[in-house]
Every structure is written in C-alpha cells, then in structure tokens.
Design an enzyme around this catalytic site. Structure first.
Site, PDB file in Angstrom:
ATOM      1  N   CYS A  38     -33.253  43.546   1.463  1.00  0.00           N
ATOM      2  CA  CYS A  38     -32.514  44.284   0.426  1.00  0.00           C
ATOM      3  C   CYS A  38     -32.436  43.464  -0.866  1.00  0.00           C
ATOM      4  O   CYS A  38     -31.795  42.415  -0.899  1.00  0.00           O
ATOM      5  CB  CYS A  38     -31.119  44.590   0.978  1.00  0.00           C
ATOM      6  SG  CYS A  38     -29.904  45.099  -0.238  1.00  0.00           S
TER       7      CYS A  38
ATOM      8  N   CYS B 183     -28.968  42.858  -2.301  1.00  0.00           N
ATOM      9  CA  CYS B 183     -28.230  41.907  -1.459  1.00  0.00           C
ATOM     10  C   CYS B 183     -28.480  40.476  -1.927  1.00  0.00           C
ATOM     11  O   CYS B 183     -27.577  39.645  -1.917  1.00  0.00           O
ATOM     12  CB  CYS B 183     -28.632  42.059   0.011  1.00  0.00           C
ATOM     13  SG  CYS B 183     -28.230  43.675   0.698  1.00  0.00           S
TER      14      CYS B 183
END
Length: 97
Positions: free
Chosen positions: A22, A25
């Site tokens: 991600c 993230c």
C-alpha cells in the site's frame, strides 16, 4: 498479548492497519514517527499488517488501507481511512487523551 488485550489494558492506543503493498501506508509511516515524538509514551502506537493478520482486520471491518483506529480505555473513539497529517493526528489524539 493480543490486540484486544492491549486495547483493554492500555489507556490510549492508536492502531494503524496497513499493507506492505500500500503506497499511502508508506506515506503514513514517517507521519506516525513524528506523532510518536509529540505524544511520547502517553499513546501506544501499534501497526497491524492486514495480510498477516486477516482475522484481526476482518474483526475491525478494515476495508481500505491505511485505516487508523484510536481507542481510549478500550473504546473506539475515532476511526479514519487514508493518510492524516501529523499535526491533525496529534490534535485528534490530544483531544482524546
């Protein structure tokens, strides 16, 4: 100690549900480090990899990453999906400490 036990026994816990793949993230990682510098030991910050801990992610109905959950005395007091700026996150935590 399980996440549930940690949430129940620690006054304030910020949980970051993330995934290695991600992009946002990875953006959040240094933000959380900055937040930790500001809030110190008053808040426990925990990262949960949704790919390794699928059951935990399902239990908290995590649908997108990153998702941040803030618990105070075992109760969910704030939830957000997506990246949050360090100053905003510190302010939110301070409101709930």
């Amino acid at each position: 100690m399980t996440l549930q036990e940690l949430i129940q026994t620690t006054p304030v816990v910020l949980v970051d549900f993330f995934a290695e793949w991600c992009g946002p993230c990875h953006t959040l990682k240094p933000i959380l480090q900055t937040v930790k510098q500001h809030v110190g030991d008053a808040v426990k910050i925990v990262k949960v990899d949704v790919d390794k801990y699928r059951e935990v992610a399902a239990e908290y109905q995590i649908r997108s990453m990153p998702t941040l959950l803030l618990f105070k005395n075992g109760e969910l007091v704030w939830r957000h999906s997506g990246v949050v700026g360090a100053q905003d996150l510190v302010r939110i935590i301070e409101q709930h400490k």
